[in-house]
Design an enzyme around this catalytic site. Sequence first.
Site, short mmCIF file in Angstrom:
data_model
loop_
_atom_site.label_atom_id
_atom_site.label_comp_id
_atom_site.label_asym_id
_atom_site.label_seq_id
_atom_site.Cartn_x
_atom_site.Cartn_y
_atom_site.Cartn_z
N THR A 191 0.81 -1.22 0.00
CA THR A 191 0.00 0.00 0.00
C THR A 191 0.84 1.26 0.00
OG1 THR A 191 -1.72 -1.20 1.20
CG2 THR A 191 -1.87 1.20 1.20
N ASP A 238 14.46 -1.92 7.11
CA ASP A 238 14.12 -2.86 6.06
C ASP A 238 13.28 -2.10 5.03
OD1 ASP A 238 13.66 -5.58 4.87
OD2 ASP A 238 11.59 -5.14 5.40
N ASP A 244 10.79 -2.25 1.75
CA ASP A 244 9.89 -3.10 0.99
C ASP A 244 9.27 -2.27 -0.13
OD1 ASP A 244 8.09 -4.86 -0.04
OD2 ASP A 244 6.98 -5.20 1.80
N GLU A 288 7.67 -2.13 -3.57
CA GLU A 288 6.94 -3.02 -4.48
C GLU A 288 6.38 -2.23 -5.67
OE1 GLU A 288 4.20 -5.63 -2.46
OE2 GLU A 288 5.43 -5.68 -0.67
N TYR A 291 6.20 -16.30 -2.12
CA TYR A 291 4.84 -16.72 -1.84
C TYR A 291 3.92 -15.82 -2.66
CZ TYR A 291 6.21 -13.20 1.61
OH TYR A 291 6.76 -12.10 2.22
#
Length: 619
Positions: free
Chosen positions: A353, A389, A391, A393, A461
Amino acid sequence: MSRPGGRRAIALAGAASLAVAGTLLNAPPAPAAPSNAPSAAKAAAVTASCSKTSDWGSGFEGKCTIKNDTSAGVSGWKVEFDLPSGTSVGSVWDATKGGTPPHYTFTNVGWNGSLGAGASVSFGFGGTGPGWITGCKVNGGACDGSGGPGDDAEAPTAPGGLRSTGKTSNSVSLAWTAATDNVGVTGYDVYQGDTKAESVTGTSATVTGLTPKTAYSFTVKARDAAGNTSPASGAVSVTTDEGGDTGPGGDKVIGYFAEWGVYQRGYHVKNIDTSGSAAKLTHINYAFGNVQNGRCTIGDSYADYEKAYGAGESVDGVADTWDQPLRGSFNQLRKLKKKHPNLKVLWSFGGWTWSGGFGQAAANPAAFADSCLKLVEDPRWADVFDGIDIDWEYPNACGLTCDTSGPAAFRNLMSALRSKFGSGNLVTAAISADGTSGGKLDAADYGGAAQYVDWYLPMTYDFFGAWDAQGPTAPHSPLTSYPDIPIPGFYSDNTIQKLKSKNIPANKLLLGIGFYGRGWTGVTQAGPGGTATGPAPGTYEQGIEDYKVLKGRCPPTGTVAGTSYAKCGSQWWSYDTPATIGGKMGYAKGQGLGGSFFWELSGDTPNGELITAMRSGLG
């Protein structure tokens, strides 16, 4: 990592990409399309033949085939050409596009750069406008093989900044700054003393087969297409670790804690302790901080540091007071770390998001990194976090939104973060698992960025799910391929091998596990590959459910590709169990990976069945 439901872009984009590529490579060339195929009369050379495979007047699809007609192997290729005004290239597959229009360059991606004698490889592109290419060159020489690159006598400059980025008892990972050349650098040779140890096309390499507790000296030389070799870089001396040492990886177990879990799910930091998970974890990634206006920002201030905890919900059984300076999950994490001193916590930014802000961050990586450091090390909670970290996307690709910041943006961002956070903090990144040719892992320079990260978390996944409402049913986290897999290459081992091919050390890679299942309804076929009528019902979202629910509601009825599936009534689910996780941990150890990670803690049983299987499997 993403909020549940966020992985579907991998499958959809990957499927579309493969479909387009298949159409292009099978389409016959347009009859009137110009070509620059090499003449048989030319001397042996590396050549490129480009043609339009379809042309509809206002646009076209093109294909270039590079062929090595020499008697020696080629490590890397570069095709360049000009287009007339009103004609441009947009999408590209199986190559990386560069240059400044009207001049375009196309270089190999990691997997298709090496061409043996007589071998060939192709890439494709889509364009707009009626024109066609001029001035085609491959590796500095004319595409038809005339005039070079044998005419190039200028050697590249020496690579700079050679450094070690990691070591074990029998390997050393190296990185360096790219050399420059009047035509173009095509590869690098890594020397161990006077012996050539590795040849690569990128700016990093891992030398293996070394002796424990031994000092080695390394240098690097650059090559161009004409065979000119640069002077050696400055030397770097590295001493391997003692025998039996697995280096920085091997047994990491990293779990994501979702900040929103404290609401409807009722999952708090204390649950990490009472389930026994805290004692089995090495790291927790707190998800997520937001990325806004090119900066790291707070995700949910109430959950993060404002929510007051009573004694019953607190890690140490002590209630928060109204006037204490830090409350919420951050304070509970502080208490958890006090109880488990070896546990590290990283603050993860982005996710499905909140990845939209990374494009702006990539425009000024230094400012972004500075904002992140200031937020992570805010005096109110500086002792809680041990690093950051990321992330994103996805860099230079599409997730919830599409990013066009270019293939170098991710590497530049991670470089800025490492520079700002220094060696005393952890810098990691959750990344795509799309290992298909020309897929998301080829859209950004993950190999080049590896020197700046402590480890990668490829999200192995959500390869398949009920966003394809009619199926076919398929396991969302297959370890290996299997007959009739819906998208070839959508499985975990392919991801790991793809990343290794980019010269990323195995101990910088972690295998991803989902603590949930994905499912369909309206299914009659017991095994994978069946049709469906839509997503199965879920507690919080259709098509997804926690393992702790599925283990009792829809127990496994079979296994495929190293993971479980379950048929109960008209529903079909796929998810990992303690048994399949044990097999995946064996795979991780066999591949020399740094360990494993999972999304996310609240999906496990109250006594931590899945994390126990991970810990036991890794040792």
